[in-house]
Scaffold this motif. Structure first.
Motif, short mmCIF file in Angstrom:
data_model
loop_
_atom_site.label_atom_id
_atom_site.label_comp_id
_atom_site.label_asym_id
_atom_site.label_seq_id
_atom_site.Cartn_x
_atom_site.Cartn_y
_atom_site.Cartn_z
N GLY A 181 -1.90 -73.00 -70.46
CA GLY A 181 -2.70 -73.77 -71.40
C GLY A 181 -3.90 -74.47 -70.79
O GLY A 181 -4.89 -74.75 -71.49
N SER A 182 -3.85 -74.74 -69.49
CA SER A 182 -4.96 -75.46 -68.86
C SER A 182 -6.23 -74.63 -68.79
O SER A 182 -7.33 -75.18 -68.64
CB SER A 182 -4.56 -75.91 -67.44
N ALA A 183 -6.13 -73.30 -68.93
CA ALA A 183 -7.31 -72.44 -68.83
C ALA A 183 -8.33 -72.75 -69.92
O ALA A 183 -9.51 -72.98 -69.64
CB ALA A 183 -6.89 -70.97 -68.90
N SER A 184 -7.88 -72.76 -71.18
CA SER A 184 -8.81 -73.02 -72.29
C SER A 184 -9.36 -74.43 -72.21
O SER A 184 -10.53 -74.68 -72.57
CB SER A 184 -8.10 -72.80 -73.63
N ARG A 185 -8.54 -75.38 -71.75
CA ARG A 185 -9.01 -76.76 -71.65
C ARG A 185 -10.06 -76.91 -70.55
O ARG A 185 -11.02 -77.66 -70.70
CB ARG A 185 -7.83 -77.70 -71.41
N LEU A 186 -9.87 -76.22 -69.44
CA LEU A 186 -10.88 -76.24 -68.37
C LEU A 186 -12.19 -75.66 -68.88
O LEU A 186 -13.27 -76.21 -68.62
CB LEU A 186 -10.38 -75.43 -67.16
N HIS A 187 -12.11 -74.57 -69.61
CA HIS A 187 -13.32 -73.90 -70.11
C HIS A 187 -14.09 -74.80 -71.07
O HIS A 187 -15.32 -74.84 -71.04
CB HIS A 187 -12.92 -72.59 -70.81
N SER A 188 -13.38 -75.52 -71.92
CA SER A 188 -14.04 -76.31 -72.97
C SER A 188 -14.40 -77.73 -72.54
O SER A 188 -15.22 -78.38 -73.19
CB SER A 188 -13.14 -76.38 -74.21
N THR A 189 -13.81 -78.19 -71.44
CA THR A 189 -13.95 -79.61 -71.07
C THR A 189 -14.68 -79.83 -69.76
O THR A 189 -15.40 -80.81 -69.59
CB THR A 189 -12.56 -80.27 -70.97
N GLY A 190 -14.53 -78.92 -68.79
CA GLY A 190 -15.13 -79.11 -67.48
C GLY A 190 -14.24 -79.92 -66.55
O GLY A 190 -13.07 -80.19 -66.87
N PRO A 191 -14.75 -80.32 -65.40
CA PRO A 191 -13.95 -81.05 -64.41
C PRO A 191 -13.34 -82.34 -64.93
O PRO A 191 -12.35 -82.83 -64.39
CB PRO A 191 -14.95 -81.33 -63.28
N ALA A 192 -13.92 -82.92 -66.00
CA ALA A 192 -13.39 -84.18 -66.55
C ALA A 192 -11.98 -84.00 -67.10
O ALA A 192 -11.32 -84.99 -67.42
CB ALA A 192 -14.32 -84.73 -67.63
N LEU A 193 -11.50 -82.75 -67.19
CA LEU A 193 -10.12 -82.52 -67.60
C LEU A 193 -9.17 -83.23 -66.64
O LEU A 193 -8.07 -83.63 -67.03
CB LEU A 193 -9.81 -81.02 -67.63
N LEU A 194 -9.61 -83.41 -65.41
CA LEU A 194 -8.81 -84.14 -64.42
C LEU A 194 -8.52 -85.55 -64.92
O LEU A 194 -7.39 -86.05 -64.80
CB LEU A 194 -9.57 -84.19 -63.08
N PHE A 195 -9.53 -86.19 -65.49
CA PHE A 195 -9.36 -87.53 -66.07
C PHE A 195 -8.37 -87.48 -67.23
O PHE A 195 -7.51 -88.36 -67.37
CB PHE A 195 -10.72 -88.06 -66.55
N SER A 196 -8.47 -86.45 -68.07
CA SER A 196 -7.60 -86.33 -69.24
C SER A 196 -6.14 -86.22 -68.82
O SER A 196 -5.26 -86.92 -69.36
CB SER A 196 -7.99 -85.09 -70.07
N TYR A 197 -5.85 -85.35 -67.84
CA TYR A 197 -4.47 -85.18 -67.38
C TYR A 197 -3.95 -86.45 -66.72
O TYR A 197 -2.78 -86.80 -66.88
CB TYR A 197 -4.38 -84.00 -66.40
N ALA A 198 -4.82 -87.15 -65.97
CA ALA A 198 -4.39 -88.37 -65.29
C ALA A 198 -4.07 -89.47 -66.29
O ALA A 198 -3.04 -90.15 -66.17
CB ALA A 198 -5.49 -88.83 -64.32
N PHE A 199 -4.91 -89.64 -67.30
CA PHE A 199 -4.69 -90.70 -68.29
C PHE A 199 -3.42 -90.45 -69.08
O PHE A 199 -2.59 -91.35 -69.25
CB PHE A 199 -5.89 -90.81 -69.23
N VAL A 200 -3.26 -89.22 -69.58
CA VAL A 200 -2.05 -88.90 -70.34
C VAL A 200 -0.82 -88.98 -69.43
O VAL A 200 0.27 -89.34 -69.87
CB VAL A 200 -2.15 -87.50 -70.99
N ILE A 235 -11.85 -86.79 -73.98
CA ILE A 235 -10.97 -87.70 -74.73
C ILE A 235 -10.23 -86.93 -75.81
O ILE A 235 -9.02 -87.07 -75.99
CB ILE A 235 -11.79 -88.86 -75.35
N LEU A 236 -10.99 -86.08 -76.53
CA LEU A 236 -10.39 -85.31 -77.62
C LEU A 236 -9.34 -84.33 -77.11
O LEU A 236 -8.31 -84.11 -77.77
CB LEU A 236 -11.49 -84.56 -78.36
N VAL A 237 -9.56 -83.77 -75.94
CA VAL A 237 -8.63 -82.76 -75.41
C VAL A 237 -7.28 -83.36 -75.04
O VAL A 237 -6.29 -82.64 -74.87
CB VAL A 237 -9.26 -82.05 -74.18
N MET A 238 -7.21 -84.69 -74.96
CA MET A 238 -5.93 -85.34 -74.64
C MET A 238 -4.86 -85.02 -75.69
O MET A 238 -3.67 -85.02 -75.39
CB MET A 238 -6.11 -86.86 -74.54
N SER A 239 -5.32 -84.73 -76.92
CA SER A 239 -4.36 -84.40 -77.97
C SER A 239 -3.62 -83.11 -77.63
O SER A 239 -2.48 -82.91 -78.07
CB SER A 239 -5.07 -84.26 -79.32
N GLY A 240 -4.25 -82.24 -76.85
CA GLY A 240 -3.58 -81.03 -76.39
C GLY A 240 -2.83 -81.24 -75.09
O GLY A 240 -1.78 -80.63 -74.86
#
Length: 520
Positions: A49-68, A224-229
């Protein structure tokens, strides 16, 4: 529980709820518990699942995973406080019964079952796709039946067999991640080339759009929005709560497992995402292909890609295994209070609630068949399962808040493993989950220009009211039987001042396992 212990506990009403534990065998050892905790935090949400999130979000996905991940830690600490208050295989259903009454136990149990039933169908379908990586002509129905037969056999043997399966599945998942982390660190620190791209931590900000892309196809609120996933990538970490009822020593093992969760999230999730974005531009990762496979293919390590495909199958099988294990026990808890069919009470000599497990298995098969015939219909159902995850997490925070409120009033003794930062940590967790529902609606609206294809939006806006109505109808149907079974005592076990039905109430009258008027 010995006869002496049972006699002692009849003075305390909440121990009547321990009847849910009758028949279970406390056979899960330390290594099982530790690996169940690890395995629950590593699954297809990371590997695929992280593939689509990386593609749509960029490196900031790191922040999303850390916060959640921090929210997930709050959740586990809340669950840990509840488990050490009273370990039970009824888990969230039993805690809702104790603190909020039979109606909310009914809602919680069936929402949790719905979540796992639909998730299991998705995992079965996924196994079929993974197997076709090697055998493209193998029919999906054959894969579904074989995969289900394996996990069903494991679950029907014993809780220890379940623990062994999860132990080795977790070993495989953790092993694959550790290999990736080791290879990734060498490649990134050494600045090696992957294809025509140089690996290095500089890719965090030199990635197209920078660390937090906000132009072109990206939006500033994307991470922020990607956190829902991302929430659903962490789903199943609460399995420790269900397994607690069959642990040999939950008082010792649960705190260790819970406290280790934050470090595992930091290493396995955040560490993996950090290395992935440092090795390739995030635009190289595509939905449907594991980002780990993408990286290893670009490095010319085809054998590692094959290994990841094997691990994907293991992760899906592990999820199926956990789904059967947890739903069997939750259905039995519901059955004891006349909120599920009476056959769900049946247990084997080895302490396995086999009837509930088989019931879920039948739904898995029917759902997989429906998914093959009408994929769009099942996509809607899968989004409903996501709402089930949010609801389950919310019940854990709510029960922790109620438990601590009763402790402060001197109604129940304090749990030996209390959640830090109370009540703010649970309140933050609940507020975050509320925002997740809003985020799901927004992302669902943006997912397609066609109204009929805005699946997640439709599920949130129309599905939640429909689900609410179905559960309300279900409660209306079972309420007479529940009332008769409890002598009309369907409120929470505890009021603000003590036992809800008075200090002299017979504890058996609060026991959902016994018909009214039946004693020990």
């Amino acid at each position: 529980m010995t006869q002496d212990e049972a006699t002692t506990h009849t003075q305390e009403p909440h121990h009547s709820l321990d009847a849910e534990q009758v028949g279970y065998k406390q056979t899960l050892q330390r290594r099982h518990v530790q690996m169940i905790a690890i395995g629950g935090a590593i699954g297809t949400g990371l590997f695929l699942g992280s593939a689509s999130r990386l593609h749509s979000t960029g490196p900031a996905l790191l922040f999303s995973y850390a916060f959640v991940g921090v929210i997930a830690f709050f959740l586990m600490r809340a669950l840990g406080e509840l488990v050490l208050h009273r370990p039970t295989s009824g888990a969230f259903v039993s805690y809702m019964r104790e603190f909020y009454g039979e109606k909310w136990a009914f809602v919680t149990g069936w929402m949790y079952w719905l979540n796992w039933a639909l998730t299991g169908v998705a995992e079965l379908s996924a196994v079929g796709l993974y197997i076709q990586y090697w055998w493209p002509l193998m029919p999906a129905w054959a894969t579904v039946l074989i995969a289900l037969a394996v996990v069903l056999a494991v679950n029907l043997m014993s809780a220890r067999a379940f623990g062994e399966f999860e132990f080795w599945a977790a070993i495989a998942k953790v092993g694959a991640i550790l290999v990736f982390l080791a290879v990734g660190l060498v490649v990134v620190i050494g600045g090696f080339n992957i294809g025509n791209h140089q690996a290095g931590f500089h890719n965090l900000w030199s990635n197209p759009g920078g660390f937090w892309p906000a132009s072109g196809d990206y939006a500033w609120y994307g991470p922020i929005l990607v956190m829902s996933g991302v929430v659903f990538a962490y789903a199943a970490i609460e399995m420790v709560g269900v397994a607690a009822g069959e642990m040999a020593n939950p008082t010792r093992e649960v705190p260790k497992a819970v406290n280790a969760v934050i470090f595992r999230i930091a290493i396995f999730y955040c560490g993996s995402i950090l290395l992935l974005v440092s090795m390739l531009p995030t635009t190289e990762f595509k939905s449907g292909t594991s980002p780990f496979v993408t990286v290893f293919d670009r490095m010319g390590l085809g054998w590692m890609s094959t290994l990841i495909q094997i691990v994907l199958i293991v992760a899906a099988m592990s999820s199926l295994n956990a789904g059967l294990y947890s739903t069997g026990r939750v259905l039995r808890s519901l059955g004891m209070s006349k909120q599920a069919p009476s056959f769900t009470l049946k247990m084997s000599a080895s302490g396995v609630p086999w009837a509930g497990i088989v019931m879920t298995s039948v739904v898995f098969v029917l759902g997989a068949g429906l998914n093959a015939l009408v994929p769009d219909a099942f996509e809607i159902a899968l989004e409903a399962a996501a709402i089930g995850v949010v609801f389950t997490w919310a019940t854990i925070f709510l029960c922790q808040l109620r438990l601590r409120a009763l402790v402060k009033r001197g109604v129940v003794p304090a749990s030996p493993f209390q959640m830090p930062g109370h009540p703010y940590t649970s309140i933050i967790g609940l507020a975050f989950l509320g925002l997740i529902i809003v985020g799901l609606a927004i992302s669902g609206w943006q997912s397609s220009p066609y109204f009929g294809h805005k699946v997640t939006f439709l599920v949130v806006v129309f599905g939640i009211p429909i689900l609410t109505g179905v559960l309300a109808l279900g409660w209306k149907l079972v309420k007479p039987a529940v009332m008769a079974n409890t002598n009309g005592q369907i409120k929470a076990v505890w009021s603000n001042d003590g036992p809800t039905y008075g200090p002299n109430v017979d504890p058996d009258d609060l026991d959902p396992a016994k018909p009214s008027g039946e004693g020990n």
